[in-house]
Design a protein around this motif. Structure first.
Motif, PDB file in Angstrom:
ATOM      1  N   ALA A  21       4.113  -3.226  -6.544  1.00  0.00           N
ATOM      2  CA  ALA A  21       2.990  -3.509  -5.646  1.00  0.00           C
ATOM      3  C   ALA A  21       2.959  -2.570  -4.455  1.00  0.00           C
ATOM      4  O   ALA A  21       1.890  -2.090  -4.053  1.00  0.00           O
ATOM      5  N   GLY A  22       4.110  -2.294  -3.870  1.00  0.00           N
ATOM      6  CA  GLY A  22       4.152  -1.413  -2.707  1.00  0.00           C
ATOM      7  C   GLY A  22       3.741   0.005  -3.048  1.00  0.00           C
ATOM      8  O   GLY A  22       2.965   0.639  -2.323  1.00  0.00           O
ATOM      9  N   TYR A  23       4.250   0.509  -4.170  1.00  0.00           N
ATOM     10  CA  TYR A  23       3.899   1.862  -4.599  1.00  0.00           C
ATOM     11  C   TYR A  23       2.412   1.935  -4.931  1.00  0.00           C
ATOM     12  O   TYR A  23       1.720   2.880  -4.512  1.00  0.00           O
ATOM     13  N   CYS A  24       1.910   0.945  -5.677  1.00  0.00           N
ATOM     14  CA  CYS A  24       0.486   0.923  -5.999  1.00  0.00           C
ATOM     15  C   CYS A  24      -0.365   0.887  -4.734  1.00  0.00           C
ATOM     16  O   CYS A  24      -1.369   1.614  -4.622  1.00  0.00           O
ATOM     17  N   ALA A  25       0.010   0.060  -3.787  1.00  0.00           N
ATOM     18  CA  ALA A  25      -0.758  -0.047  -2.548  1.00  0.00           C
ATOM     19  C   ALA A  25      -0.808   1.291  -1.818  1.00  0.00           C
ATOM     20  O   ALA A  25      -1.856   1.697  -1.303  1.00  0.00           O
ATOM     21  N   SER A  26       0.320   1.993  -1.788  1.00  0.00           N
ATOM     22  CA  SER A  26       0.351   3.282  -1.095  1.00  0.00           C
ATOM     23  C   SER A  26      -0.503   4.316  -1.819  1.00  0.00           C
ATOM     24  O   SER A  26      -1.193   5.124  -1.187  1.00  0.00           O
TER      25      SER A  26
END
Length: 231
Positions: free
Chosen positions: A145-150
């Motif tokens: 989720a964090g990587y996708c959000a970035s």
């Protein structure tokens, strides 16, 4: 754009896609300013210049840019925002420090570097910025989720920036690669880099293709995926 003699700033130059892109730019006659925390040990070329830079820190980006124009001149024709990283984990157990590290590198670093080069590109009425997002910038992925959000943020930033600077003769291209055989997957549980993935050179060659488009148009978004991924 004919890249012969053009100055290209490239972040995350030490390995993987960054190193392959540096080599591809040099092969086209560009002068490459490689920004990174670590100098690539096996890249020696008279037109390659390394500048130490941590894109997570605005002061470091500003210093790298000042050193670049002092050594290579005031004109900057290309910026490739390649520096990035991914950290996996479920949202309810994810460390806030890891979240911030990804955004500081993938998003804030892209912003700092674009902001640094835009005044020169506007004066020239010529320039091309290439931002490396990811397939993860187009769809959600479990435990990423964090990587996708970035990477979604890089996508939105790129699409907004191109509309802002197109009248200044500046192109903005955002790339969305699928899996590439690099060390990115070293810290991603459940996925191992393999020969069925795309190669760093594939991404580098695509970057060169976008840079060499005629002046009257540019490629805004470009998605790349392996043809025969590992089952």
């Amino acid at each position: 754009m004919d890249l012969t003699g053009k100055v290209a700033i490239l972040t995350g130059v030490s390995k993987g896609i960054g190193l392959a892109t540096a080599e591809a730019l040099l092969a086209q006659g560009a002068i490459v300013a490689g920004w990174g925390r670590t100098r690539p040990t096996d890249l020696q070329h008279e037109r390659f210049h390394f500048f130490e830079c941590d894109v997570r820190k605005q002061a470091s980006v500003q210093a790298a840019f000042a050193n670049t124009i002092q050594q290579l001149g005031a004109e900057v024709h290309v910026l490739v925002n390649n520096a990035g990283l991914g950290i996996a984990g479920p949202v309810d157990g994810f460390a806030a420090d890891d979240w911030h590290t990804m955004f500081d590198t993938n998003v804030h670093g892209t912003f700092y570097c674009c902001q640094a080069v835009l005044p020169a590109m506007k004066r020239q009425q010529l320039g091309h910025i290439v931002n490396i997002s990811s397939i993860a910038g187009t769809t959600g992925i479990e435990k990423m989720a964090g990587y996708c959000a970035s990477k979604f943020a890089v996508r939105g930033f790129s699409q907004s920036l191109f509309k802002e600077v197109r009248t200044d003769g500046i192109k903005v291209t955002c790339l969305y690669p699928g899996s590439v055989q690099t060390n990115f997957f070293d810290d991603i549980p459940g996925t191992d880099a393999n020969e069925h993935m795309m190669q760093p050179q594939d991404i580098a060659d695509t970057i060169i293709y976008t840079l060499q488009t005629p002046f009257n148009f540019h490629i805004v978004d470009l998605e790349m995926r392996p043809l025969q991924p590992k089952k």
